[in-house]
Write a protein that holds these residues in place. Structure first.
Motif, PDB file in Angstrom:
ATOM      1  N   ARG B 104       0.858  -1.192   0.000  1.00 25.89           N
ATOM      2  CA  ARG B 104       0.000   0.000   0.000  1.00 25.89           C
ATOM      3  C   ARG B 104       0.891   1.238   0.000  1.00 25.89           C
ATOM      4  O   ARG B 104       1.883   1.302   0.734  1.00 25.89           O
ATOM      5  CB  ARG B 104      -0.896   0.002   1.246  1.00 25.89           C
ATOM      6  CG  ARG B 104      -1.868   1.173   1.318  1.00 25.89           C
ATOM      7  CD  ARG B 104      -2.638   1.163   2.624  1.00 25.89           C
ATOM      8  NE  ARG B 104      -1.755   1.445   3.751  1.00 25.89           N
ATOM      9  CZ  ARG B 104      -2.027   1.150   5.023  1.00 25.89           C
ATOM     10  NH1 ARG B 104      -3.155   0.547   5.331  1.00 25.89           N
ATOM     11  NH2 ARG B 104      -1.180   1.447   5.975  1.00 25.89           N
ATOM     12  N   ILE B 106       0.511   5.712  -0.570  1.00 31.74           N
ATOM     13  CA  ILE B 106      -0.309   6.876  -0.888  1.00 31.74           C
ATOM     14  C   ILE B 106       0.568   7.842  -1.669  1.00 31.74           C
ATOM     15  O   ILE B 106       1.566   8.356  -1.142  1.00 31.74           O
ATOM     16  CB  ILE B 106      -0.857   7.561   0.381  1.00 31.74           C
ATOM     17  CG1 ILE B 106      -1.481   6.535   1.334  1.00 31.74           C
ATOM     18  CG2 ILE B 106      -1.858   8.652   0.010  1.00 31.74           C
ATOM     19  CD1 ILE B 106      -2.607   5.728   0.764  1.00 31.74           C
ATOM     20  N   ARG B 108       0.433  10.886  -2.666  1.00 34.02           N
ATOM     21  CA  ARG B 108       0.656  12.282  -2.304  1.00 34.02           C
ATOM     22  C   ARG B 108       1.367  12.438  -0.958  1.00 34.02           C
ATOM     23  O   ARG B 108       1.576  13.564  -0.510  1.00 34.02           O
ATOM     24  CB  ARG B 108      -0.649  13.072  -2.339  1.00 34.02           C
ATOM     25  CG  ARG B 108      -1.606  12.773  -1.212  1.00 34.02           C
ATOM     26  CD  ARG B 108      -2.936  13.463  -1.405  1.00 34.02           C
ATOM     27  NE  ARG B 108      -2.879  14.899  -1.426  1.00 34.02           N
ATOM     28  CZ  ARG B 108      -3.015  15.666  -0.347  1.00 34.02           C
ATOM     29  NH1 ARG B 108      -3.161  15.124   0.844  1.00 34.02           N
ATOM     30  NH2 ARG B 108      -3.000  16.983  -0.458  1.00 34.02           N
ATOM     31  N   SER B 109       1.738  11.314  -0.323  1.00 30.94           N
ATOM     32  CA  SER B 109       2.438  11.403   0.958  1.00 30.94           C
ATOM     33  C   SER B 109       3.817  10.775   0.850  1.00 30.94           C
ATOM     34  O   SER B 109       3.992   9.780   0.158  1.00 30.94           O
ATOM     35  CB  SER B 109       1.651  10.665   2.048  1.00 30.94           C
ATOM     36  OG  SER B 109       0.440  11.305   2.284  1.00 30.94           O
ATOM     37  N   SER B 110       4.735  11.337   1.574  1.00 28.32           N
ATOM     38  CA  SER B 110       6.069  10.749   1.600  1.00 28.32           C
ATOM     39  C   SER B 110       6.105   9.643   2.655  1.00 28.32           C
ATOM     40  O   SER B 110       5.337   9.658   3.619  1.00 28.32           O
ATOM     41  CB  SER B 110       7.110  11.817   1.919  1.00 28.32           C
ATOM     42  OG  SER B 110       6.824  12.400   3.169  1.00 28.32           O
ATOM     43  N   ASN B 111       7.007   8.706   2.489  1.00 31.60           N
ATOM     44  CA  ASN B 111       7.205   7.606   3.446  1.00 31.60           C
ATOM     45  C   ASN B 111       5.902   6.898   3.804  1.00 31.60           C
ATOM     46  O   ASN B 111       5.665   6.568   4.966  1.00 31.60           O
ATOM     47  CB  ASN B 111       7.857   8.135   4.733  1.00 31.60           C
ATOM     48  CG  ASN B 111       9.145   8.871   4.464  1.00 31.60           C
ATOM     49  OD1 ASN B 111       9.924   8.464   3.609  1.00 31.60           O
ATOM     50  ND2 ASN B 111       9.363   9.976   5.163  1.00 31.60           N
ATOM     51  N   SER B 112       5.055   6.688   2.818  1.00 32.90           N
ATOM     52  CA  SER B 112       3.750   6.096   3.124  1.00 32.90           C
ATOM     53  C   SER B 112       3.669   4.626   2.744  1.00 32.90           C
ATOM     54  O   SER B 112       2.618   4.015   2.889  1.00 32.90           O
ATOM     55  CB  SER B 112       2.644   6.862   2.388  1.00 32.90           C
ATOM     56  OG  SER B 112       2.781   6.704   0.990  1.00 32.90           O
ATOM     57  N   SER B 115       3.889  -2.643   3.731  1.00 30.31           N
ATOM     58  CA  SER B 115       3.755  -3.959   3.114  1.00 30.31           C
ATOM     59  C   SER B 115       3.740  -5.021   4.198  1.00 30.31           C
ATOM     60  O   SER B 115       4.215  -4.799   5.321  1.00 30.31           O
ATOM     61  CB  SER B 115       4.905  -4.217   2.141  1.00 30.31           C
ATOM     62  OG  SER B 115       6.116  -4.341   2.848  1.00 30.31           O
ATOM     63  N   ASN B 159       6.577  -0.779  12.715  1.00 35.56           N
ATOM     64  CA  ASN B 159       6.846   0.338  13.626  1.00 35.56           C
ATOM     65  C   ASN B 159       5.954   0.251  14.863  1.00 35.56           C
ATOM     66  O   ASN B 159       5.440   1.251  15.348  1.00 35.56           O
ATOM     67  CB  ASN B 159       6.648   1.685  12.932  1.00 35.56           C
ATOM     68  CG  ASN B 159       7.529   1.832  11.724  1.00 35.56           C
ATOM     69  OD1 ASN B 159       8.645   1.331  11.710  1.00 35.56           O
ATOM     70  ND2 ASN B 159       7.022   2.492  10.698  1.00 35.56           N
TER      71      ASN B 159
END
Lengths: 356, 307
Positions: B104, B106, B108-112, B115, B159
């Protein structure tokens, strides 16, 4: 024999699959303590949309009240007053975006609203938080929105107002005074206000509430701490107030229909709580002024946005600003406080009392 | 091994239904993909390996497509191994296991990027086939009962955050399954067939009190087998799922109805093995709630071996 053969083949299948890869399960205990969570991860979950999957509004667009056609009288709206400017943020838009990065009268702030906990809060964006836009991390703690700042990627559980992971871990944000009330009352109080409009840049049907009957039923979408606290209905809106380790919840439906003003204290801190069942608002302020005087307040009816007066003859509005009297222009300090659904306040603060 | 059976088995192996779903009601693994297959002859074994790539990047509100400005990318690769054994002329048993890789991101987002991968669910199904298509019968019917078993992990963290249910390799819960198949051959050789296949699953809660919505599938299709090596199957499939639940309460924005067209082509390598390639073409969806992501594209590649 047949069973044995079948078992052998199944075992073979299993071994082949095991060899194909492994899960990336990990508890990620990083050597840098900032990258370990300061909160109980048992109630920290991936909500599903992913980081940024619920898009924050970075360039919010506003209209004057008389141009807004999509609000019903009982719809809830979050209001903020900075200087002499007022802005309103309808729940029905916040339900879809949760975070608005905004500037008003040169003050930068983030307006956040979690539809799963019913909690709206505004934070100063300053040197402490880092001058950054905030976004929706896609994580939930006790079913509550976890924000992230785009400068450092630090995570900020909304209802704690404190970073729980990342280089900003331990940093407490500064809360700004807001109020929530009905569209009908908001219009009446602040006809000059600017209101967040549908021109968000995202294809969302803001007429539709995205969580079905969630805001009125008793269900939870995610597991939370202390989920069996049945002192109130789970979705009852309460104003929670915290001072140190002492917490207290004020049931908004228990306020008088027009207005109640309660001179109370939380721990050693004298506070005043004002609220209305019909107008669906509750606000809390410290009663101790900047010069050390402890005021006692009385309800003022039918003068909104003025809601109370004090024993010095000052009149105070819903933002905690003295609008007349010797303290005109003075601002009451807000304690750590916000409105949320009862279940979420009880999840974050299980030892909370309820004002009776 | 009958040439036609290889073709039919490999062809019908494409896209049965998802074994579980969460969040977007389509993020599951096509675990029962072989349950549409014809029966296995007495004392015969049949192995089937299937790979599916499934992208879920379409955003829908009801039956209307909505533009997704977040540029969300969601993909699941699944690998399924199935073994069938013919106990006697009428009874057979099937077992399968999946390995799943979810991703997965996104846009428009960084570090998104997220898996998770690992062993998914397993399944055991007992099938009863009193009538088979052969020289003496143009009809085939079969029914089955089974159970889906959560063999893999359903609480993977990244995380220290537990991933959402749709990103977990396993559903973490048992399901009871019912399956049925009706086939008709237009000619004695069985080159041209029509079939109807359906299944229903009742899903239990996992240990996080999450239950995927109960699911019903029915497909009608036709197969044509050329005398040499090629075969074709086309299927129209209707799928409906109830809303997922947590603690017995419905999860908003889950459940709905889908209609897909599923063409596939088969190639017989020899009398014992064949390969198939299929795609799933969404024709219609009416998804519950305000907004749901769903299938944008899907394709399978399968290999069958009988002995």
């Amino acid at each position: 024999m047949v069973i044995q053969k079948f078992a052998v083949i199944l075992s073979l299948i299993f071994l082949i699959s095991c060899g194909g890869g492994s899960s990336d399960s990990n508890n990620d205990v990083n050597s840098d303590p900032n990258f370990n969570w300061s909160i109980d991860t048992a109630f920290l979950q991936d909500g599903g949309p992913g980081k940024g999957g619920i898009p924050a509004l970075d360039l919010p667009s506003f209209q004057s009240i008389d141009e807004i056609t999509y609000m019903f009288p009982s719809d809830l709206i979050v209001g903020i007053k900075i200087g002499d400017k007022i802005r309103g943020y309808p729940h029905k838009i916040l339900d879809w975006h949760e975070v608005v990065n905004d500037t008003l009268d040169d003050e930068i702030f983030v307006l956040s609203y979690c539809p799963l906990t019913g909690s709206a809060m505004a934070w100063d964006v300053n040197a402490d938080t880092g001058v950054s836009n905030f976004g929706v991390s896609g994580l939930l703690y006790n079913s509550n929105l976890v924000l992230y700042d785009r400068n450092t990627d630090s995570n900020w559980p909304q209802m704690l107002m404190e970073s729980a992971k990342g280089v900003k871990k331990g940093t407490v944000a500064t809360q700004k005074a807001i109020f929530e009330t009905t569209w009908e009352k908001f219009q009446m109080m602040y006809p000059e206000a600017q209101v967040l409009n549908y021109e968000t840049g995202f294809s969302r049907d803001y007429v539709i509430y995205p969580y079905g009957s969630f805001k009125t039923n008793s269900s939870l979408l995610f597991n939370v701490n202390n989920d069996d606290d049945s002192r109130l209905h789970r979705k009852e809106r309460v104003l929670g107030v915290k001072n140190g380790s002492v917490t207290k919840a004020y049931d908004i439906s228990a306020f008088a229909n027009d207005l109640d003003v309660i001179n109370d204290s939380i721990g050693d801190k004298p506070i005043v709580v004002a609220g209305s069942k019909d107008d669906k608002y509750a606000v809390a302020f410290e009663r101790t002024t900047s010069d050390g005087v402890i005021l006692t307040f009385t309800a003022e009816f039918n003068q909104m946005p003025i809601i109370m007066s004090d024993d010095e003859g000052n009149m105070w509005d819903i933002n905690g600003t003295a609008v007349s009297g010797p303290r005109t222009g003075e601002q009451l300090t807000i304690p750590f406080s916000y409105i949320s659904y009862w279940f979420s306040w009880a999840a974050f603060f299980p030892d909370t009392t309820i004002y009776q | 091994m009958n040439v036609l059976k290889i073709v039919v088995i490999t062809g019908l192996a494409s896209f049965s239904f998802n074994s579980f779903s969460a969040t977007c009601s389509c993020a599951g693994v096509p675990l029962l993909n072989s349950m549409n297959a014809a029966s296995v002859d007495q004392n015969q074994w049949h192995l089937n390996l299937t790979y599916e790539i499934h992208e879920m990047n379409k955003l829908y509100s009801g039956s209307d497509e909505v533009n997704d400005e977040t540029n969300r990318k969601r993909k699941t690769d699944s690998y399924i191994i199935q073994a069938d054994y013919g106990i006697n002329e009428t009874w057979s048993v099937s077992a399968m296991l999946s390995y799943v890789d979810h991703e997965r991101e996104i846009g428009r987002s960084s570090n998104s990027f997220s898996s998770a991968s690992g062993i998914g669910d397993g399944l055991v199904l007992l099938k009863y086939t009193p009538k088979q298509i052969n020289l003496f019968s143009k009809w085939e019917y079969s029914v089955g009962l089974g159970v889906k078993i959560p063999l893999g992990e359903d609480d993977i963290t990244q995380n220290s955050v537990t991933l959402s249910e749709d990103m977990q390799p396993s559903s973490g819960s048992y399901s009871t399954l019912a399956w049925g198949y009706l086939g008709y051959a237009f000619d004695q050789a069985g080159q041209k067939q029509l079939f109807i296949s359906s299944n229903y699953s009742v899903n239990q809660e996992n240990d996080r009190n999450y239950a995927n919505g109960n699911e019903f599938n029915i497909g009608i299709g036709a197969s044509y087998t050329m005398k040499e090596r090629w075969g074709f199957v086309a299927q129209l499939r209707y799928r409906t799922t109830e809303a997922d639940e947590r603690n017995g309460d419905a999860i908003p924005n889950t459940g709905g109805e889908w209609v897909d067209f599923i063409p596939s082509v088969q190639y017989r390598i020899n009398d014992k093995s064949g390969v198939n390639l299929g795609i799933r073409i969404p024709l219609y969806r009416d998804l519950d709630g305000a907004l749901q992501f769903t299938t944008s594209s899907a394709a399978t590649l399968g290999y069958s071996y009988a002995f």
